[in-house]
Structures are given as structure tokens and as C-alpha cells.
Design a protein around this motif. Structure first.
Motif, PDB file in Angstrom:
ATOM      1  N   ALA A  43      37.886  55.889  46.747  1.00 20.05           N
ATOM      2  CA  ALA A  43      38.792  54.963  47.422  1.00 20.05           C
ATOM      3  C   ALA A  43      38.051  53.998  48.341  1.00 20.05           C
ATOM      4  N   ALA A  44      37.079  54.493  49.091  1.00 11.43           N
ATOM      5  CA  ALA A  44      36.363  53.619  50.041  1.00 11.43           C
ATOM      6  C   ALA A  44      35.508  52.567  49.321  1.00 11.43           C
ATOM      7  N   PRO A  45      34.633  52.951  48.386  1.00 15.55           N
ATOM      8  CA  PRO A  45      33.862  51.911  47.703  1.00 15.55           C
ATOM      9  C   PRO A  45      34.734  50.973  46.871  1.00 15.55           C
ATOM     10  N   LEU A  46      35.767  51.522  46.264  1.00 14.88           N
ATOM     11  CA  LEU A  46      36.667  50.688  45.483  1.00 14.88           C
ATOM     12  C   LEU A  46      37.420  49.723  46.399  1.00 14.88           C
ATOM     13  N   GLY A  47      37.785  50.213  47.570  1.00 12.82           N
ATOM     14  CA  GLY A  47      38.448  49.352  48.547  1.00 12.82           C
ATOM     15  C   GLY A  47      37.562  48.214  48.995  1.00 12.82           C
ATOM     16  N   SER A  48      36.290  48.506  49.187  1.00 12.99           N
ATOM     17  CA  SER A  48      35.345  47.449  49.572  1.00 12.99           C
ATOM     18  C   SER A  48      35.219  46.395  48.478  1.00 12.99           C
ATOM     19  N   ALA A  49      35.216  46.831  47.240  1.00  4.47           N
ATOM     20  CA  ALA A  49      35.042  45.903  46.125  1.00  4.47           C
ATOM     21  C   ALA A  49      36.298  45.094  45.827  1.00  4.47           C
ATOM     22  N   ALA A  93      56.626  50.252  31.649  1.00  6.16           N
ATOM     23  CA  ALA A  93      56.949  48.822  31.753  1.00  6.16           C
ATOM     24  C   ALA A  93      57.086  48.417  33.224  1.00  6.16           C
ATOM     25  N   LEU A  94      57.760  49.246  34.007  1.00 11.07           N
ATOM     26  CA  LEU A  94      57.898  48.959  35.440  1.00 11.07           C
ATOM     27  C   LEU A  94      56.548  48.985  36.155  1.00 11.07           C
ATOM     28  N   CYS A  95      55.681  49.912  35.760  1.00 13.50           N
ATOM     29  CA  CYS A  95      54.351  49.977  36.376  1.00 13.50           C
ATOM     30  C   CYS A  95      53.525  48.741  36.049  1.00 13.50           C
ATOM     31  N   ALA A  96      53.631  48.254  34.817  1.00 11.55           N
ATOM     32  CA  ALA A  96      52.902  47.041  34.449  1.00 11.55           C
ATOM     33  C   ALA A  96      53.386  45.867  35.278  1.00 11.55           C
ATOM     34  N   VAL A  97      54.688  45.728  35.400  1.00 14.70           N
ATOM     35  CA  VAL A  97      55.258  44.653  36.221  1.00 14.70           C
ATOM     36  C   VAL A  97      54.859  44.847  37.682  1.00 14.70           C
ATOM     37  N   GLY A  98      54.889  46.087  38.152  1.00 16.92           N
ATOM     38  CA  GLY A  98      54.503  46.380  39.534  1.00 16.92           C
ATOM     39  C   GLY A  98      53.063  45.997  39.834  1.00 16.92           C
ATOM     40  N   CYS A  99      52.171  46.221  38.885  1.00 19.48           N
ATOM     41  CA  CYS A  99      50.768  45.825  39.079  1.00 19.48           C
ATOM     42  C   CYS A  99      50.642  44.307  39.190  1.00 19.48           C
ATOM     43  N   VAL A 100      51.374  43.583  38.354  1.00 21.28           N
ATOM     44  CA  VAL A 100      51.329  42.117  38.414  1.00 21.28           C
ATOM     45  C   VAL A 100      51.900  41.629  39.743  1.00 21.28           C
ATOM     46  N   VAL A 101      53.027  42.177  40.149  1.00 19.09           N
ATOM     47  CA  VAL A 101      53.639  41.781  41.425  1.00 19.09           C
ATOM     48  C   VAL A 101      52.698  42.095  42.577  1.00 19.09           C
ATOM     49  N   THR A 102      52.103  43.284  42.567  1.00 15.84           N
ATOM     50  CA  THR A 102      51.174  43.672  43.628  1.00 15.84           C
ATOM     51  C   THR A 102      49.963  42.749  43.669  1.00 15.84           C
ATOM     52  N   ALA A 103      49.505  42.333  42.503  1.00 16.69           N
ATOM     53  CA  ALA A 103      48.336  41.450  42.437  1.00 16.69           C
ATOM     54  C   ALA A 103      48.603  40.103  43.107  1.00 16.69           C
ATOM     55  N   PHE A 104      49.840  39.619  43.017  1.00 14.87           N
ATOM     56  CA  PHE A 104      50.121  38.259  43.498  1.00 14.87           C
ATOM     57  C   PHE A 104      51.019  38.166  44.721  1.00 14.87           C
ATOM     58  N   ALA A 105      51.705  39.233  45.097  1.00 13.20           N
ATOM     59  CA  ALA A 105      52.682  39.158  46.178  1.00 13.20           C
ATOM     60  C   ALA A 105      52.058  39.066  47.567  1.00 13.20           C
ATOM     61  N   GLY A 106      50.835  39.534  47.715  1.00 13.94           N
ATOM     62  CA  GLY A 106      50.167  39.425  49.000  1.00 13.94           C
ATOM     63  C   GLY A 106      50.432  40.556  49.974  1.00 13.94           C
ATOM     64  N   PHE A 107      51.199  41.565  49.591  1.00 12.94           N
ATOM     65  CA  PHE A 107      51.415  42.668  50.527  1.00 12.94           C
ATOM     66  C   PHE A 107      50.284  43.676  50.511  1.00 12.94           C
ATOM     67  N   VAL A 108      49.357  43.552  49.575  1.00 12.28           N
ATOM     68  CA  VAL A 108      48.110  44.306  49.584  1.00 12.28           C
ATOM     69  C   VAL A 108      46.998  43.258  49.633  1.00 12.28           C
ATOM     70  N   PRO A 109      46.118  43.346  50.633  1.00  8.65           N
ATOM     71  CA  PRO A 109      45.118  42.276  50.834  1.00  8.65           C
ATOM     72  C   PRO A 109      43.971  42.322  49.818  1.00  8.65           C
ATOM     73  N   LEU A 110      44.271  41.974  48.588  1.00  9.93           N
ATOM     74  CA  LEU A 110      43.267  42.022  47.530  1.00  9.93           C
ATOM     75  C   LEU A 110      42.403  40.767  47.535  1.00  9.93           C
ATOM     76  N   ASN A 111      41.151  40.944  47.179  1.00 10.72           N
ATOM     77  CA  ASN A 111      40.282  39.789  46.949  1.00 10.72           C
ATOM     78  C   ASN A 111      40.398  39.415  45.464  1.00 10.72           C
ATOM     79  N   GLY A 112      39.597  38.483  45.017  1.00 10.85           N
ATOM     80  CA  GLY A 112      39.662  38.049  43.630  1.00 10.85           C
ATOM     81  C   GLY A 112      39.434  39.174  42.643  1.00 10.85           C
ATOM     82  N   PHE A 113      38.433  40.015  42.921  1.00 10.74           N
ATOM     83  CA  PHE A 113      38.161  41.142  42.035  1.00 10.74           C
ATOM     84  C   PHE A 113      39.333  42.119  42.033  1.00 10.74           C
ATOM     85  N   GLY A 114      39.962  42.294  43.183  1.00 11.09           N
ATOM     86  CA  GLY A 114      41.119  43.183  43.278  1.00 11.09           C
ATOM     87  C   GLY A 114      42.284  42.697  42.436  1.00 11.09           C
TER      88      GLY A 114
END
Length: 144
Positions: A43-49, A93-114
Motif C-alpha cells: 500500500a505505501a509504495p503503491l500509494g507513492s507511485a 460492471a459496477l466495479c468497472a464504472v466505480g474505477c472510472v469514476v474514482t479515476a476522474f472524480a477527484g475524491f482520491v488524489p491520484l496522479n497521472g499514473f494513478g
């Protein structure tokens, strides 16, 4: 009066109409379990990346481990219940949609790789969903 039982005629087992679905469920179970372990253990190294918070990665990993266990149980049933197969398709199907929403919604501070990481995950889950739907259709067509 004496009763004797005549040997019954050998009846070949019906072909497993759910063979393809069972295979896809097993492969999905293993890959989901591996990903869950990676998310929890790294979790920690993956979080950093990826920018993914450690708590989110661990929670997501635990969720995936639970899902992997459910998939394995369903795949192990002698006869896969249609309702459970439909549930797997819907949840994936819901999980796939959830991953897309999570990727773009901004409630998880992902970088480009995330973002790419989650989109690849969504794609993989969408492929499993399509394969499981195909297996479900084959299974239901064979049974009635």
C-alpha cells in the motif's frame, strides 16, 4: 415377496453448461485475489507511485480479497446458481464504472499514473464482466 433391484442403466453426466463461466470466475478470483494482496501488502509504495492514500489502498485491497473469495466459492458450486452469476456480472460492471469514476472524480488524489492504474483496472474488470455475461448466457441457453 422378494424385491430385487435391477442395475440401472448408466447415465452419462450432462455436459457442464457452465464450464466457460466457471473458468472465467476462477481466473477472475485468482487475479482479484492477487491484486488485493498487492494493494494490502504494498500500500505505501503503491500509494507513492499512484497518489492513492494508504488507507484507501488497504481498504480497496481488503474489498478485493473478499470479492476473490466470493468468486471462488461461486465457481466451486456443483451447479452455479443463475442468480449468483447475474450478481457477479452486475457487481463487476459496477466495479468497472466505480474505477472510472474514482479515476476522474477527484475524491482520491491520484496522479497521472494513478489514473492510468485505475483505468487499466476498469478495463480488466469490464473484460471479465463481458466474459462472465457470455458464460451466463451459454449456461442459461443450455438449461432452458
Amino acid at each position: 415377496m422378494t424385491y430385487t433391484l435391477a442395475p440401472s442403466a448408466a447415465v452419462a453426466p450432462a455436459p457442464d453448461a457452465a464450464r466457460f463461466l466457471r473458468l472465467v470466475l476462477r481466473v477472475d478470483s485468482v487475479s482479484t485475489g492477487v491484486m488485493g494482496l498487492v494493494l494490502v501488502a504494498a500500500a505505501a509504495p503503491l500509494g507513492s507511485a499512484t497518489g492513492m492514500p494508504v488507507a484507501f489502498a488497504v481498504a480497496f485491497g481488503i474489498f478485493q480479497l473478499g470479492g476473490a473469495g466470493c468468486l471462488a466459492l461461486i465457481a466451486g458450486y456443483p451447479v452455479i446458481p443463475t442468480a449468483l452469476a447475474r450478481t457477479v456480472v452486475a457487481v463487476n460492471a459496477l466495479c468497472a464504472v466505480g474505477c472510472v469514476v474514482t479515476a476522474f472524480a477527484g475524491f482520491v488524489p491520484l496522479n497521472g499514473f494513478g489514473v492510468v492504474f485505475l483505468l487499466i483496472g476498469a478495463l480488466i474488470v469490464a473484460v471479465y464482466t463481458a466474459l462472465q455475461y457470455t458464460g451466463l448466457r451459454q449456461m442459461t441457453a443450455a438449461t432452458g
